[in-house]
Design an enzyme around this catalytic site. Structure first.
Site, short mmCIF file in Angstrom:
data_model
loop_
_atom_site.label_atom_id
_atom_site.label_comp_id
_atom_site.label_asym_id
_atom_site.label_seq_id
_atom_site.Cartn_x
_atom_site.Cartn_y
_atom_site.Cartn_z
N TYR A 140 0.85 -1.20 0.00
CA TYR A 140 0.00 0.00 0.00
C TYR A 140 0.88 1.23 0.00
O TYR A 140 1.84 1.32 0.76
CB TYR A 140 -0.90 0.00 1.24
N ASP A 234 9.29 2.89 0.21
CA ASP A 234 8.19 3.52 0.94
C ASP A 234 8.34 3.09 2.40
O ASP A 234 7.94 2.00 2.78
CB ASP A 234 6.84 3.09 0.36
N LYS A 262 3.87 8.75 9.16
CA LYS A 262 3.56 8.16 10.46
C LYS A 262 4.52 8.65 11.57
O LYS A 262 4.35 9.77 12.03
CB LYS A 262 3.46 6.64 10.33
#
Ligand SMILES: *Cc1c(COP(=O)(O)O)cnc(C)c1O
Length: 416
Positions: A140, A234, A262
Site C-alpha cells: 500500500y 516507501d 507516520k
C-alpha cells in the site's frame, strides 16, 4: 455508547468514518469511538480501557500523548498555528531526517504519506523521463490514482479489488510484480524499457507483515541500477521503526528515493520524501517538477516531529521494542498460531502455510481473524480490526501490558 456515536456519525460523515478500515467492516463490529489515550492505553466512549496495538497505525512509537511531545506542541501552538512561510524549525527537522537517513540528502516536507509517495513518483518520472512504475501486489502506498492497483490494507478486505474513479490510463503505467519474487520483476523489465522506478515497502506491512526474503532488496537495488530506474523505499511504516535509519539501515540497502510518514510527524499530519541531491533537484523551485502545500512544514506538526525524533535518537528503544515483539511472537507460536515478525512489526495469519507472498496472504480466513479480534477486544486488547495490518508496539508498552497480552493470547479458544 459506541453504537450511538456511530449512528450519529453516519448521519454526516460518509460511512461514519474518515478512513475506511476504521469502520470495523472487516470484523463485523461497531467501531470503538475513542475518548482519549495515554501511553500504551486507549479509552473508548464507554470509558473502557484497552492495551493498544494499533497505535494510530504506527505513529505513536513513544506511546500516546508522550508528555515531552505534547509539551513542545502546546508551546508551539502559542506562537501561531501556520504561517505559509519558512521557519527555522523546518530545517531542524529536515536535518534530523537527513542525518538519520543518509540516502535522503535533500528532503521535502508534506502532510501525509499519500502525498509523499505521489510526489516521489512524480520526481522519479521527472528525473528519468520515463512513465512506468513497478509496484508489488499487496503493498500500500496511499490512495493516489496510479497506486490503487492491488493495494493492501483496507483494499484487501473491500469487495472490489480496486477503486472506482481511477481512469484506466493511470493504472496502465503501474506494472504489478509479486512481492518476494525476483522472477516477476525480471519479467517486467524484460518487456518494458520505460520503467521510471520500482516502489516497495521494504518490509510489507499492509498485507499483514511479510519480510523481504534474503537478498530480495539487494536484487531490487541491482536491477533498478542496471536499467536506469530508481528504487523508491516507501518507509512510511518502517522509517524510524525498524531502526532509527529505517529499513535502509536495518538491511543495509540504499534507495534513490524514500518516503516517510507516520512516526516522522510524532502523531501530527506530517510526512516527507527525499533522496539523492541530484534527483531531488528536479523539484520546484529548483527544477520543473511541481509540488506544493499550504500546510506543508506546518510549525506545530514539525515541532511534534522534532521532539519525537530527538527522543528516538537519544534513547535507542529499538532492541527493547524488538524484545517485546518477540515475547508476543513466542506466545502466538506456543498457541500454534502462524505469525510473521520483522523487528517490532508482527502479525498473525489465519492460514496454515508460511506467509511469504501476496498469494499466501489471500489464503487467510478473515472470519477466523474477526473471531480472534473480538476475543482479544473482550480481554482488553485492541489489535487492528483487519487481518491485513501490522501489530504496533511502542516504548510505552510495559511489562504489565505484556503480561495482560500474553494471558489473553493464552486464553484464546481456538488456534491454527
Ligand atoms: C500509511 C501508509 C501510506 C499512506 O500514508 P497516509 O498518511 O495514510 O496518507 C503510504 N505508504 C505506506 C507504506 C503506509 O503504510
Amino acid at each position: 455508547m459506541n453504537n450511538k456515536l456511530f449512528d450519529e456519525a453516519q448521519k454526516y460523515i460518509i460511512g461514519g468514518v474518515n478512513s475506511p478500515v476504521r469502520a470495523f467492516n472487516a470484523v463485523g463490529q461497531t467501531p470503538l469511538f475513542i475518548e482519549k489515550a495515554k501511553g500504551s492505553k486507549i479509552y473508548d466512549a464507554n470509558g473502557r480501557k484497552y492495551v493498544d496495538y494499533v497505535m494510530s497505525w504506527g505513529p505513536c512509537i513513544l506511546g500516546h500523548a508522550d508528555d515531552r511531545v505534547v509539551g513542545a506542541v502546546k508551546a508551539a501552538c502559542e506562537n501561531g498555528l501556520t504561517f505559509g512561510a519558512p521557519t527555522e524549525k523546518e530545517t531542524v527537522l529536515a536535518r534530523l531526517i537527513c542525518d538519520a537517513y543518509p540516502a535522503a540528502q535533500k528532503i521535502r516536507l508534506v502532510s501525509s504519506g499519500t502525498e509523499a509517495v505521489m510526489s516521489a513518483i512524480r520526481v522519479a518520472r521527472g528525473y528519468t523521463g520515463k512513465d512506468k512504475i513497478i509496484k508489488f501486489k499487496g503493498c500500500y502506498h496511499g490512495h493516489s490514482d496510479g497506486l490503487l492497483v492491488k493495494a493492501g490494507s483496507g483494499l484487501l478486505t473491500e469487495s472490489v479489488p480496486d477503486s472506482a474513479g481511477v481512469p484506466k490510463g493511470y493504472a496502465e503505467n503501474t506494472l504489478l510484480a509479486e512481492y518476494n519474487s525476483v522472477k516477476s520483476v525480471e519479467a517486467l523489465f524484460k518487456v518494458n524499457d520505460d520503467i521510471a522506478a520500482v516502489i516497495v515497502e521494504p518490509v510489507a506491512a499492509n498485507m499483514g507483515v511479510v519480510a523481504p526474503k534474503k537478498d530480495f532488496l539487494a536484487f531490487l537495488r541491482d536491477i533498478t541500477e542496471r536499467h536506469n530506474a530508481l528504487l523508491i523505499f516507501d518507509e512510511v511504516i518502517t522509517g524510524f521503526r525498524l531502526a532509527f535509519g529505517g529499513a535502509a539501515e536495518y538491511f543495509g540497502i540504499t534507495p534513490d528515493l524514500v518516503t516517510l510518514g507516520k512516526i516522522v510527524g510524532g502523531g501530527m499530519p506530517l510526512a516527507a520524501y527525499g533522496g539523492k541531491e541530484e534527483i531531488m533537484s528536479v523539484v520546484a523551485p529548483v527544477g520543473n517538477v511541481y509540488q506544493a502545500g499550504t500546510l506543508s512544514g506546518n510549525p506545530v506538526a514539525v515541532t511534534a516531529g522534532i521532539e519525537t525524533l530527538k527522543i528516538l535518537r537519544e534513547n535507542s528503544i529499538y532492541s527493547s521494542l524488538e524484545k517485546k515483539a518477540s515475547t508476543i511472537e513466542i506466545a502466538y507460536k506456543e498457541k500454534g498460531m502462524n505469525v510473521n515478525r520483522c523487528g517490532s512489526l508482527l502479525s498473525v495469519f489465519f492460514t496454515e502455510k508460511k506467509v511469504e507472498s501476496y498469494k499466501d496472504v489471500l489464503r487467510c480466513d478473515t472470519k477466523q481473524y474477526a473471531n480472534y479480534f473480538s476475543q482479544l477486544l473482550k480481554s482488553g486488547i485492541y489489535v487492528a480490526p483487519s487481518q491485513f495490518e501490522a501489530m504496533f508496539l511502542s516504548a510505552a508498552h510495559t511489562a504489565e501490558d505484556m503480561e495482560i497480552t500474553l494471558n489473553a493470547i493464552k486464553n484464546l479458544t481456538f488456534g491454527i
